[in-house]
Design an enzyme around this catalytic site. Structure first.
Site, PDB file in Angstrom:
ATOM      1  N   SER A   1       0.805  -1.222   0.000  1.00  0.00           N
ATOM      2  CA  SER A   1       0.000   0.000   0.000  1.00  0.00           C
ATOM      3  C   SER A   1       0.838   1.273   0.000  1.00  0.00           C
ATOM      4  O   SER A   1       0.301   2.347  -0.303  1.00  0.00           O
ATOM      5  CB  SER A   1      -0.933   0.017   1.218  1.00  0.00           C
ATOM      6  OG  SER A   1      -1.862  -1.028   1.144  1.00  0.00           O
TER       7      SER A   1
ATOM      8  N   HIS B   1      -0.887   6.217   8.343  1.00  0.00           N
ATOM      9  CA  HIS B   1      -0.744   4.902   7.719  1.00  0.00           C
ATOM     10  C   HIS B   1      -0.287   5.085   6.274  1.00  0.00           C
ATOM     11  O   HIS B   1      -0.157   6.206   5.782  1.00  0.00           O
ATOM     12  CB  HIS B   1      -2.075   4.147   7.796  1.00  0.00           C
ATOM     13  CG  HIS B   1      -1.942   2.666   7.777  1.00  0.00           C
ATOM     14  ND1 HIS B   1      -2.321   1.891   6.703  1.00  0.00           N
ATOM     15  CD2 HIS B   1      -1.459   1.807   8.701  1.00  0.00           C
ATOM     16  CE1 HIS B   1      -2.100   0.618   6.971  1.00  0.00           C
ATOM     17  NE2 HIS B   1      -1.560   0.535   8.178  1.00  0.00           N
TER      18      HIS B   1
ATOM     19  N   HIS C   1      -6.833  -9.186   5.207  1.00  0.00           N
ATOM     20  CA  HIS C   1      -5.613  -9.740   5.795  1.00  0.00           C
ATOM     21  C   HIS C   1      -5.931 -10.726   6.926  1.00  0.00           C
ATOM     22  O   HIS C   1      -5.232 -11.722   7.106  1.00  0.00           O
ATOM     23  CB  HIS C   1      -4.727  -8.626   6.352  1.00  0.00           C
ATOM     24  CG  HIS C   1      -3.865  -7.961   5.324  1.00  0.00           C
ATOM     25  ND1 HIS C   1      -3.036  -8.668   4.481  1.00  0.00           N
ATOM     26  CD2 HIS C   1      -3.688  -6.646   5.002  1.00  0.00           C
ATOM     27  CE1 HIS C   1      -2.390  -7.833   3.687  1.00  0.00           C
ATOM     28  NE2 HIS C   1      -2.770  -6.600   3.974  1.00  0.00           N
TER      29      HIS C   1
END
Length: 531
Positions: free
Chosen positions: A120, A181, A350
């Site tokens: 990501s 993030h 995930h």
């Protein structure tokens, strides 16, 4: 076709309680679909709508919105569509997501410069900064090496959020993950390691060498980001400082070794502006957006909870955050750029928890629809895409209207056991009992945190490497078509809004002729690189 709709409507009126309503609705749909007139009329209506797209929207985009579904591969989009319909007591397959209604669709190639299956961070650098990069790095080119601090300087790349801010637009970041993030951090940070959330997560030598943690860069790199909302509160406070919401839980204590209180610093810097720091839903929704120019909302120490587990009293939904963000940003007469991330789609996958992931996707779609109601397609370009896919899929010849979390209609012809339609290629759902595949008939496979079975055992399921969809509407949305490299996305959005390096065509009478004039030199540059 009206006779079929009339019959269906009457059927629905006769339904007196939910199970019967569900059955009658399904029979009603099936009744219509037996007649070719239903399908022909639907297709002709779709064709008529498609023909209107021949007149392209070539306006300048005042506003830009990017919705990023983290891990929202095409199988996730399809499954979320079915779930959305089934939540409304439809069979699901015929439902339209809000993103399905966008007139232009493309495919994006997600690989990182050093990874066939992307992460990501490298992908965020591509669709925000316009440059493909190495996995694990944000806001730096492929010349930077993950975790090597001394490869940062000189390899920084800027994002479309910065381009918009420099053009005088308001800018915002809304996420269901930590605001530092991977996805949001590429909008403002230049960091060779996505995990350097605060200096407490950094190697001492990297700090000593002058590298900055991501939380610090949020407040220092781009002055006065107008809207910041998400999680990640603990990375803003001194190490061992207790959290305002969970004062007794050490895992939520502050992490900063430098003892800085970034929230306090933000408040002090913004005290003469119409700025507010909030940490819960009540504070957020009590604000009058007309009296707010800047907002910092940190609603959890880490990521926000899954939407299925969200405390409706304390934690805002993604839709609620988006609504407040747009109300604040749209006051700027020059427009705005807004990045919205449905970040926990990825986390659900995930963990092998498909139900969590799909409900996150449905909530993001709800936010997309709400944003559409608050903006105008004539001056707002909206793009919906994903950074990468997952090892998630569903199949097994399930019948029409089968609950998306339900069983396939047959037993395995190898081990004679049932299996769910949803399966993962790898992940934590791999379980063996007495040397054989677990018999899921004894489990509640529709429970929120059920981990779907996987073919290969892993503690955490992995990303998938296939292309992802790009949905677009508004000015210049037609430029997103066919199959593109992922880093193409911010270049199109910048072109539509006349920001960044795409301004020349805005000064001319014809954007097309100006762009084509620039292409020969660009092409020659590419050929030189290939040689």
């Amino acid at each position: 076709m009206s006779q079929y709709f009339h019959r269906c409507y009457r059927s629905l009126l006769l339904a007196s309680f939910p199970p019967l309503l569900e059955l009658k609705l399904y029979l009603c749909v099936a009744d219509q679909e037996k007649d070719p007139l239903f399908w022909n009329t639907w297709a002709q209506r779709t064709l008529k709508n498609a023909l209107t797209l021949q007149k392209l929207n070539q306006n300048t985009a005042k506003n830009l919105i990017l919705f990023l579904g983290d891990g929202m591969g095409i199988p996730t989009v399809t499954a979320a569509r079915i779930l959305k319909g089934q939540l409304s007591r439809q069979s699901g397959e015929e439902t339209q997501l809000e993103m399905d209604k966008f007139p232009f669709v493309a495919l994006s190639k997600t690989y990182n410069t050093n990874a066939q299956v992307a992460d990501s961070a490298g992908t965020a650098t591509a669709y925000l900064c316009g440059v493909k990069a190495n996995e694990g790095t944000v806001g730096v080119s492929a010349a930077a090496v993950r975790s090597q601090c001394n490869t940062t300087q000189g390899n920084e790349v800027t994002s479309i959020l910065r381009w918009a801010k420099e053009a005088g637009k308001s800018v915002g970041i809304v996420t269901t993950t930590r605001v530092n993030h991977a996805t949001p951090s590429a909008a403002y940070a230049h960091c060779v390691d996505r995990d350097w959330y605060s200096d407490g997560e950094m190697p001492a030598e990297a700090v000593q060498a002058g590298c900055k943690d991501i939380a610090r860069q949020l407040f220092e790199n781009i002055p006065n980001i107008d809207v910041i909302m998400g999680g990640g509160r603990k990375y803003m406070f001194p190490q061992n400082q207790s959290d305002v919401e969970y004062p007794g839980e050490k895992k939520h204590f502050g992490t900063r070794i430098d003892r800085r209180n970034l929230v306090e610093e933000w408040n002090n810097r913004m005290k003469n502006k119409k700025a507010h720091y909030v940490w819960n839903k009540k504070e957020l929704l009590s604000l009058n957006p007309n009296s707010v120019d800047y907002i910092l909302g940190l609603f959890e120490p880490g990521d926000l909870p899954y939407d299925l587990e969200r405390n409706n009293e304390t934690d805002p939904s993604l839709t609620e955050m988006v609504e407040v963000a747009i109300k604040i940003l749209k006051k700027n007469p020059r427009g705005f750029y807004l990045l919205v991330e449905g970040g926990r789609i990825d986390h659900g996958h995930h963990e092998g928890k498909a139900k969590q992931a799909l409900h996150e996707a449905v909530e993001m779609d709800r936010a997309i629809g709400h944003a559409g109601l608050m903006t105008n397609i004539n001056d707002t370009m909206t793009v919906v895409t994903a950074d990468h896919s997952h090892m998630f899929n569903f199949g097994g010849y399930t019948p029409r209207g089968n609950t998306i979390f339900g069983l396939a209609p047959m037993l395995s012809d190898v081990d004679q056991k049932p299996f769910t339609a949803i399966l993962y290629g790898n992940g934590p759902g791999f379980k063996v009992v007495n040397g054989l595949r677990e018999n899921i008939s004894t489990l509640d496979y529709e429970e929120n945190n059920y981990q779907a079975q996987s073919a290969v055992p892993l503690r955490m399921e992995t990303h998938g490497g296939e292309d992802v969809a790009v949905f677009a509407k508004g000015p210049m949305a037609h430029l997103l078509h066919g199959v593109h490299e992922q880093n193409y996305i911010p270049h199109v959005m910048a072109y539509a809004a006349c920001i960044g390096q795409n301004r020349d065509h805005c000064m001319s009478s014809s954007g097309a002729s100006s762009l084509s004039a620039a292409l020969p030199s660009l092409t020659s540059g590419i050929m030189w690189l290939i040689c």
